[in-house]
Motif scaffolding. Structure first.
Motif, PDB file in Angstrom:
ATOM      1  N   UNK A 222       0.817  -1.222   0.000  1.00 54.44           N
ATOM      2  CA  UNK A 222       0.000   0.000   0.000  1.00 54.44           C
ATOM      3  C   UNK A 222       0.846   1.265   0.000  1.00 54.44           C
ATOM      4  N   UNK A 223       1.943   1.260   0.757  1.00 51.87           N
ATOM      5  CA  UNK A 223       2.708   2.498   0.943  1.00 51.87           C
ATOM      6  C   UNK A 223       4.105   2.440   0.323  1.00 51.87           C
ATOM      7  N   UNK A 224       4.451   1.300  -0.283  1.00 53.13           N
ATOM      8  CA  UNK A 224       5.750   1.141  -0.951  1.00 53.13           C
ATOM      9  C   UNK A 224       6.930   1.495  -0.051  1.00 53.13           C
ATOM     10  N   UNK A 225       6.825   1.089   1.214  1.00 54.29           N
ATOM     11  CA  UNK A 225       7.920   1.372   2.152  1.00 54.29           C
ATOM     12  C   UNK A 225       9.067   0.392   1.934  1.00 54.29           C
ATOM     13  N   UNK A 226      10.316   0.818   2.167  1.00 55.86           N
ATOM     14  CA  UNK A 226      11.438  -0.137   2.161  1.00 55.86           C
ATOM     15  C   UNK A 226      11.230  -1.170   3.259  1.00 55.86           C
ATOM     16  N   UNK A 227      11.726  -2.375   3.020  1.00 50.11           N
ATOM     17  CA  UNK A 227      11.514  -3.475   3.965  1.00 50.11           C
ATOM     18  C   UNK A 227      12.024  -3.128   5.365  1.00 50.11           C
ATOM     19  N   UNK A 228      13.094  -2.348   5.455  1.00 48.55           N
ATOM     20  CA  UNK A 228      13.669  -1.992   6.753  1.00 48.55           C
ATOM     21  C   UNK A 228      12.755  -1.147   7.613  1.00 48.55           C
ATOM     22  N   UNK A 229      11.825  -0.403   6.978  1.00 50.12           N
ATOM     23  CA  UNK A 229      10.932   0.477   7.731  1.00 50.12           C
ATOM     24  C   UNK A 229       9.682  -0.238   8.235  1.00 50.12           C
ATOM     25  N   UNK A 230       9.430  -1.432   7.716  1.00 54.30           N
ATOM     26  CA  UNK A 230       8.223  -2.153   8.130  1.00 54.30           C
ATOM     27  C   UNK A 230       8.279  -2.484   9.623  1.00 54.30           C
ATOM     28  N   UNK A 231       9.478  -2.836  10.111  1.00 53.89           N
ATOM     29  CA  UNK A 231       9.630  -3.135  11.534  1.00 53.89           C
ATOM     30  C   UNK A 231       9.277  -1.956  12.421  1.00 53.89           C
ATOM     31  N   UNK A 232       9.515  -0.737  11.924  1.00 50.17           N
ATOM     32  CA  UNK A 232       9.178   0.465  12.704  1.00 50.17           C
ATOM     33  C   UNK A 232       7.672   0.632  12.845  1.00 50.17           C
ATOM     34  N   UNK A 233       6.913   0.145  11.858  1.00 46.47           N
ATOM     35  CA  UNK A 233       5.454   0.206  11.947  1.00 46.47           C
ATOM     36  C   UNK A 233       4.973  -0.683  13.096  1.00 46.47           C
ATOM     37  N   UNK A 234       5.571  -1.881  13.207  1.00 42.10           N
ATOM     38  CA  UNK A 234       5.213  -2.786  14.307  1.00 42.10           C
ATOM     39  C   UNK A 234       5.625  -2.216  15.665  1.00 42.10           C
ATOM     40  N   UNK A 235       6.641  -1.366  15.667  1.00 43.42           N
ATOM     41  CA  UNK A 235       7.176  -0.829  16.913  1.00 43.42           C
ATOM     42  C   UNK A 235       6.116  -0.081  17.711  1.00 43.42           C
ATOM     43  N   UNK A 236       5.236   0.655  17.014  1.00 46.50           N
ATOM     44  CA  UNK A 236       4.188   1.415  17.699  1.00 46.50           C
ATOM     45  C   UNK A 236       3.269   0.520  18.507  1.00 46.50           C
ATOM     46  N   UNK A 237       2.924  -0.633  17.952  1.00 45.89           N
ATOM     47  CA  UNK A 237       2.058  -1.584  18.642  1.00 45.89           C
ATOM     48  C   UNK A 237       2.758  -2.175  19.859  1.00 45.89           C
ATOM     49  N   UNK A 238       3.981  -2.649  19.678  1.00 50.12           N
ATOM     50  CA  UNK A 238       4.696  -3.328  20.766  1.00 50.12           C
ATOM     51  C   UNK A 238       5.015  -2.378  21.922  1.00 50.12           C
ATOM     52  N   UNK A 239       5.481  -1.171  21.603  1.00 48.77           N
ATOM     53  CA  UNK A 239       5.862  -0.230  22.662  1.00 48.77           C
ATOM     54  C   UNK A 239       4.654   0.275  23.441  1.00 48.77           C
ATOM     55  N   UNK A 240       3.555   0.584  22.733  1.00 49.07           N
ATOM     56  CA  UNK A 240       2.362   1.081  23.430  1.00 49.07           C
ATOM     57  C   UNK A 240       1.794   0.012  24.351  1.00 49.07           C
ATOM     58  N   UNK A 241       1.851  -1.248  23.931  1.00 44.88           N
ATOM     59  CA  UNK A 241       1.384  -2.350  24.790  1.00 44.88           C
ATOM     60  C   UNK A 241       2.311  -2.512  25.999  1.00 44.88           C
ATOM     61  N   UNK A 242       3.624  -2.450  25.757  1.00 47.92           N
ATOM     62  CA  UNK A 242       4.593  -2.628  26.838  1.00 47.92           C
ATOM     63  C   UNK A 242       4.496  -1.511  27.873  1.00 47.92           C
TER      64      UNK A 242
END
Length: 457
Positions: free
Chosen positions: A265-285
């Motif tokens: 959808x957003x044509x992000x580089x593969x390295x930036x995909x992990x940063x998208x998941x970061x928001x979920x993991x950090x807010x939960x933690x």
């Protein structure tokens, strides 16, 4: 620990007296409690890092060894299935095996299996490689569940008045493990090859074993007379189990779908995909310990936290795509924001479930001690594993058939259903208790009137 007749769950020592003494007691951690926290934090962090390290590079390596995408998915999926089976067994026989032995043995086997995973590139490709992958993955699932079931029981035993606070705080280390595992594994893989990430993390876990053998207290307990079947057939526990499965499936749904959606959808580089998941993991933690503290300080709010967390989670999944019927344009900033709210709502709805189940068990005659704690820990792990298996499996299928937007919306319906069902149950429970209280007042008044009339005669 809370008495069997206390619907509000664990309360600070001191009963209805002034809160000062209770606050002072809760602020002073004993040496034993500090050691329990260190042990539990070590298994949460280490096991989650070992679990999440596979994602960035193992599928590519498995393909080189002749494994198809379906087989690779099954290698990942079998973890949750055997997690589920192991939860039921270890929860039931925790007292027979011994909590400390189960914890240390589980950690040792998990570390050893992680090291062995690093040697799989030396195995011949084809059926032998695939069979070894399944064997090691299944062994890791069983050993991990042994350590986690023992850890939850020991924590609840060491902190009877602050179960939600401590378990919520420990979720911070689980979140850190999930966040740190993939980037650390990816970095070590790029720098040193396939073997080093597994050997490095496995050795760290193995080094924690002698430390935990020395510091972890050994709790003894009598064997309980109750079973998993009696626990899960309690109506309230059955509804709470459905809630746990709902949250777990919502987390699992994102594993095979979100990265593909973001890349497409957003044509992000593969390295930036992990940063998208970061928001979920950090807010939960970050939210989990705060919710745990609130849950212990005001136990009467647990039920509403559960319902609110479920309903908010449902809204998040409707907006994750967003769902086509909402006619909202998909934007990256909106996706990240929804994932952050998703993590917070998961903490709000999930953390109170453990003390709620424990409280319900004691209300219904389950004895206080490690036997009941083992049953509750095992049940929690089993229900989480069911969702962890169904979420990614169903999510991957729906993503392929109807796309991410509709698949996420359907996943949100699960959370909506569990939230409404839990809310309806609590409402009926409140009305039933209120009716019972009114009836007792009427009976009490009639007895007083009868006594007065007999005195007058």
């Amino acid at each position: 620990m809370d008495s069997p007749g206390d619907p509000e769950g664990p309360r600070p020592p001191g009963g209805d007296g002034p809160p000062g003494g209770a606050m002072e007691t809760s602020r002073r951690l004993s040496r034993e409690q500090i050691f329990v926290l260190i042990s539990a934090a070590s298994i949460n962090l280490g096991s989650m890092m070992c679990y999440s390290i596979l994602g960035p590079f193992f599928p590519k390596e498995a393909e080189k060894k002749g494994a198809s995408n379906t087989v690779i998915g099954t290698i990942f999926g079998c973890y949750a299935l055997f997690d589920f089976l192991a939860s039921l067994v270890f929860g039931k026989y925790l007292v027979h095996i011994g909590a400390k032995f189960m914890f240390v043995a589980g950690m040792f086997v998990s570390g050893a299996v992680t090291v062995l995973f690093g040697l799989l590139d030396q195995v011949p490709e084809g059926p032998v490689f695939i069979a070894m992958c399944f064997l090691l993955r299944i062994t890791d699932a069983i050993s991990f569940e042994a350590a986690i079931t023992a850890s939850s029981s020991i924590v609840a035993k060491a902190f009877p008045n602050n179960v939600a606070t401590v378990l919520g705080s420990l979720e911070t280390f689980s979140g850190l493990g999930l966040v740190l595992g993939p980037p650390l594994g990816g970095f070590l893989y790029q720098s040193f090859g396939y073997e080093v990430p597994f050997i490095f993390l496995g050795c760290i876990v193995l080094l924690m074993v002698p430390l935990n053998m020395c510091i972890l207290p050994n709790y003894e307990s009598d064997k309980g007379k109750h079973s998993f079947w009696k626990l899960i057939t309690l109506p309230k526990v059955a509804f709470l189990s459905f809630v746990i499965t709902s949250f777990s499936s919502c987390f699992g749904f994102l594993d095979p779908t979100l990265s593909l959606f973001v890349l497409e959808k957003f044509n992000l580089p593969a390295g930036y995909v992990g940063l998208v998941f970061l928001g979920l993991a950090l807010s939960y933690a970050i939210s989990s310990p705060l919710v745990g503290l609130l849950s212990d300080k005001m136990p009467h709010l647990r039920k509403w936290l559960l319902v609110f967390g479920n309903l908010t989670l449902a809204g998040c999944y409707m907006l994750l795509g967003p769902a086509p019927f909402l006619h909202i344009k998909s934007q990256l900033w909106l996706l990240v924001l929804i994932l952050v709210i998703n993590g917070i709502s998961a903490g709000i709805g999930l953390i109170p479930t453990f003390p709620e189940i424990l409280s319900c068990a004691h209300e219904n005659g389950f004895e206080e001690g490690l036997s009941t704690l083992g049953l509750v820990s095992g049940l929690f792990g089993a229900m989480w594993s069911v969702g962890a298996f169904v979420g990614p499996t169903l999510g991957g299928f729906l993503y392929e058939k109807i796309g991410f937007e509709w698949a996420a919306a359907l996943q949100g319906l699960w959370a909506l259903t569990s939230g409404l069902a839990m809310g309806l149950f609590y409402l009926l429970e409140h009305l039933r208790r209120r009716r019972r209280s009114e009836l007792q007042n009427i009976l009490g008044t009639e007895e007083e009137q009868t006594a007065l009339l007999s005195d007058e005669r």
